[in-house]
Design a protein around this motif. Sequence first.
Motif, mmCIF file in Angstrom:
data_model
loop_
_atom_site.group_PDB
_atom_site.id
_atom_site.type_symbol
_atom_site.label_atom_id
_atom_site.label_comp_id
_atom_site.label_asym_id
_atom_site.label_seq_id
_atom_site.Cartn_x
_atom_site.Cartn_y
_atom_site.Cartn_z
ATOM 1 N N ARG A 1 31.608 34.826 -65.355
ATOM 2 C CA ARG A 1 32.027 35.498 -64.121
ATOM 3 C C ARG A 1 31.623 36.969 -64.101
ATOM 4 N NH1 ARG A 1 37.400 33.713 -64.924
ATOM 5 N NH2 ARG A 1 37.267 31.472 -64.681
ATOM 6 N N LYS A 2 30.885 37.341 -63.059
ATOM 7 C CA LYS A 2 30.466 38.739 -62.882
ATOM 8 C C LYS A 2 31.676 39.608 -62.574
ATOM 9 C CE LYS A 2 25.849 37.712 -61.228
ATOM 10 N NZ LYS A 2 24.914 37.757 -60.109
ATOM 11 N N ASP A 3 31.566 40.868 -62.923
ATOM 12 C CA ASP A 3 32.614 41.857 -62.679
ATOM 13 C C ASP A 3 33.958 41.423 -63.252
ATOM 14 O OD1 ASP A 3 30.787 43.533 -61.325
ATOM 15 O OD2 ASP A 3 31.025 42.317 -59.521
ATOM 16 N N SER A 4 33.910 40.861 -64.443
ATOM 17 C CA SER A 4 35.121 40.470 -65.148
ATOM 18 C C SER A 4 35.209 41.285 -66.433
ATOM 19 C CB SER A 4 35.082 38.971 -65.487
ATOM 20 O OG SER A 4 34.114 38.706 -66.494
ATOM 21 N N ARG A 5 36.256 41.097 -67.191
ATOM 22 C CA ARG A 5 36.362 41.817 -68.465
ATOM 23 C C ARG A 5 35.268 41.387 -69.428
ATOM 24 N NH1 ARG A 5 40.435 39.114 -72.547
ATOM 25 N NH2 ARG A 5 39.932 41.020 -73.603
ATOM 26 N N ARG B 1 32.065 40.365 -68.404
ATOM 27 C CA ARG B 1 30.710 40.618 -67.881
ATOM 28 C C ARG B 1 30.784 41.704 -66.800
ATOM 29 N NH1 ARG B 1 26.771 36.391 -64.706
ATOM 30 N NH2 ARG B 1 24.968 37.773 -64.666
ATOM 31 N N TYR B 2 30.152 42.827 -67.084
ATOM 32 C CA TYR B 2 30.197 43.948 -66.149
ATOM 33 C C TYR B 2 28.967 44.824 -66.382
ATOM 34 C CZ TYR B 2 32.072 45.928 -70.428
ATOM 35 O OH TYR B 2 32.241 46.287 -71.741
ATOM 36 N N GLY B 3 28.478 45.438 -65.324
ATOM 37 C CA GLY B 3 27.281 46.275 -65.445
ATOM 38 C C GLY B 3 26.167 45.500 -66.120
ATOM 39 N N TYR C 1 26.946 41.688 -71.071
ATOM 40 C CA TYR C 1 27.216 40.256 -70.930
ATOM 41 C C TYR C 1 27.250 39.642 -72.323
ATOM 42 C CZ TYR C 1 22.178 39.963 -71.698
ATOM 43 O OH TYR C 1 20.925 40.094 -72.225
#
Length: 163
Positions: free
Chosen positions: A63-67, A69-71, A74
């Motif tokens: 999941r993008k923009d989660s704890r 996976r961000y910026g 990954y």
Amino acid sequence: MPKRVLFLCLPILALIVILPTRPVVGRDERVSVHQAVEIETLVNEAAETIESQGRAAFAAFRRKDSRWRYGDVYLFVVDMQGIVLFNAAHPNREGRDLLQEHDAAGKQFHKDFIGVVRESGSGWVDYMFPRPRRSTPEVKWSYVCGTSVDGTPALVGAGVYVE
């Protein structure tokens, strides 16, 4: 203090002492202590999650923009034979044997990931790899940690691109 907590804290303390003065790839670029601690914490927590949930954890990791996976950060998971089990940013790599893959400088970084985990249980590896949605390789430092995915010995990692 439980052994696991002590085991997780020692590498972080070592980075606090070593990393601020340690150049990346012989230049004056540096991975900040904050970034290093953040990546190590993320990967160590992911390893624990994988050990308790197995492959079921991968959906949350994607999941993008989660704890998880961000910026440009990954997670990736590779078994100890070099088969990619999971890669949040590059799902086309999943299921592929990348043990012999070379980076732009000729480094077999998957072998290095596995070697670090076999020798130390966890550690940092530098290599050249493109950021998500880009094609030009850049200097990247990844922290990898041994884990087990549904009984299969593996490693989980994440990295930071050096500006």
